[in-house]
Design a protein around this motif. Structure first.
Motif, PDB file in Angstrom:
ATOM      1  N   ALA A  30       0.832  -1.205   0.000  1.00 38.82           N
ATOM      2  CA  ALA A  30       0.000   0.000   0.000  1.00 38.82           C
ATOM      3  C   ALA A  30       0.867   1.256   0.000  1.00 38.82           C
ATOM      4  CB  ALA A  30      -0.922  -0.001   1.224  1.00 38.82           C
ATOM      5  N   VAL A  31       1.970   1.222   0.741  1.00 33.04           N
ATOM      6  CA  VAL A  31       2.891   2.363   0.778  1.00 33.04           C
ATOM      7  C   VAL A  31       3.492   2.602  -0.599  1.00 33.04           C
ATOM      8  CG1 VAL A  31       5.144   3.123   1.644  1.00 33.04           C
ATOM      9  CG2 VAL A  31       3.436   2.231   3.231  1.00 33.04           C
ATOM     10  N   CYS A  32       3.865   1.531  -1.290  1.00 31.00           N
ATOM     11  CA  CYS A  32       4.444   1.672  -2.629  1.00 31.00           C
ATOM     12  C   CYS A  32       3.437   2.272  -3.601  1.00 31.00           C
ATOM     13  CB  CYS A  32       4.928   0.314  -3.138  1.00 31.00           C
ATOM     14  SG  CYS A  32       6.421  -0.282  -2.332  1.00 31.00           S
ATOM     15  N   ARG A  33       2.192   1.820  -3.501  1.00 34.64           N
ATOM     16  CA  ARG A  33       1.162   2.379  -4.392  1.00 34.64           C
ATOM     17  C   ARG A  33       0.911   3.850  -4.073  1.00 34.64           C
ATOM     18  NH1 ARG A  33      -1.061  -2.973  -3.494  1.00 34.64           N
ATOM     19  NH2 ARG A  33      -1.103  -4.133  -5.456  1.00 34.64           N
ATOM     20  N   ALA A  34       0.862   4.194  -2.785  1.00 31.04           N
ATOM     21  CA  ALA A  34       0.669   5.594  -2.404  1.00 31.04           C
ATOM     22  C   ALA A  34       1.866   6.433  -2.828  1.00 31.04           C
ATOM     23  CB  ALA A  34       0.460   5.699  -0.894  1.00 31.04           C
ATOM     24  N   GLY A  35       3.053   5.846  -2.746  1.00 31.19           N
ATOM     25  CA  GLY A  35       4.258   6.569  -3.129  1.00 31.19           C
ATOM     26  C   GLY A  35       4.273   6.964  -4.588  1.00 31.19           C
ATOM     27  N   ARG A  36       3.660   6.143  -5.423  1.00 36.89           N
ATOM     28  CA  ARG A  36       3.603   6.486  -6.845  1.00 36.89           C
ATOM     29  C   ARG A  36       2.770   7.736  -7.073  1.00 36.89           C
ATOM     30  NH1 ARG A  36       2.103   1.172 -10.179  1.00 36.89           N
ATOM     31  NH2 ARG A  36       2.763   2.514 -11.895  1.00 36.89           N
ATOM     32  N   GLY A  37       1.766   7.968  -6.220  1.00 34.99           N
ATOM     33  CA  GLY A  37       0.974   9.194  -6.321  1.00 34.99           C
ATOM     34  C   GLY A  37       1.704  10.379  -5.716  1.00 34.99           C
ATOM     35  N   ILE A  38       2.344  10.156  -4.545  1.00 33.39           N
ATOM     36  CA  ILE A  38       3.068  11.238  -3.883  1.00 33.39           C
ATOM     37  C   ILE A  38       4.222  11.726  -4.745  1.00 33.39           C
ATOM     38  CG2 ILE A  38       4.513  11.774  -1.870  1.00 33.39           C
ATOM     39  CD1 ILE A  38       2.711   9.911  -0.246  1.00 33.39           C
TER      40      ILE A  38
END
Length: 202
Positions: A30-38
């Motif tokens: 989930a962090v990796c997916r959120a990181g792609r947006g950030i």
């Protein structure tokens, strides 16, 4: 032959698998997916910086908000770089001993490493909480956001310290889950390497 939908989905699936490589838990993914947006925040920072240059030197009409906005956006990116690095196991480490010991000893090295990481994250989260509290409350305990003191005077310092606190809290939960995995013998050194994907289309 592979159908057209499989062919189109292939590169996207491969790219997603590459982005999630090295993750250990659902939270890491989930962090990796959120990181792609950030990560897109850096594009926004660049865009408003270019707009500021044009306004300042092209139209002699500088803004009062771009500099502090860019500082905030870049600070958020750096803060959430910590959870992203921990999620993908991409932090800097020296593996001279780790790669040459037996799996049993490697397991206990995983436990030690994840335990030290957990203690560090807990300590840093506490320090970040104290820093954030002082930035958002006056000496009497009333809610008062710390501001930059410029002509725009936004609460950027408080927002940045809040982002740091959130990032460290996420890292603490990640470290706890990693520590539990290592205790159960499912640390990075105990997992089998993933076999490379083969193209079976004819």
């Amino acid at each position: 032959m592979a159908n057209e939908s499989e062919t189109e989905a292939g590169p996207q699936a491969t790219h997603l698998e590459s982005a999630l490589e090295g993750t250990r838990t659902a939270l890491d993914r989930a962090v990796c997916r959120a990181g792609r947006g950030i990560a897109w925040l850096i594009f926004i920072a660049m865009a408003i910086s270019v707009a500021e240059v044009l306004a300042r030197y092209g139209f002699n009409n500088p803004t009062s908000w771009v500099h502090e906005s860019v500082v905030f956006l870049v600070a958020v990116i750096f803060a959430f770089g910590g959870p992203a690095a921990l999620a993908k196991n991409r932090h800097i480490r020296v593996r001279v001993i780790y790669d040459y010991v037996s799996p049993a000893r490697r397991r206990w090295m995983d436990v030690l490493n994840d335990g030290v990481t957990l203690l560090f994250c807990v300590a840093m989260s506490y320090a970040a909480y104290v820093m954030f509290w002082r930035s958002t409350h006056d000496p009497m305990g009333n809610w008062t956001l710390e501001r930059s003191g410029t002509s725009w005077n936004p609460p950027i310092p408080s927002l940045i310290k809040g982002a740091i606190l959130v990032a460290l809290a996420v890292m603490t939960v990640q470290a706890l889950l990693h520590f539990i995995q290592s205790l159960r013998g499912n640390g990075p050194g105990q997992r089998e390497p993933t076999a490379p994907a083969r193209d079976t289309a004819i």
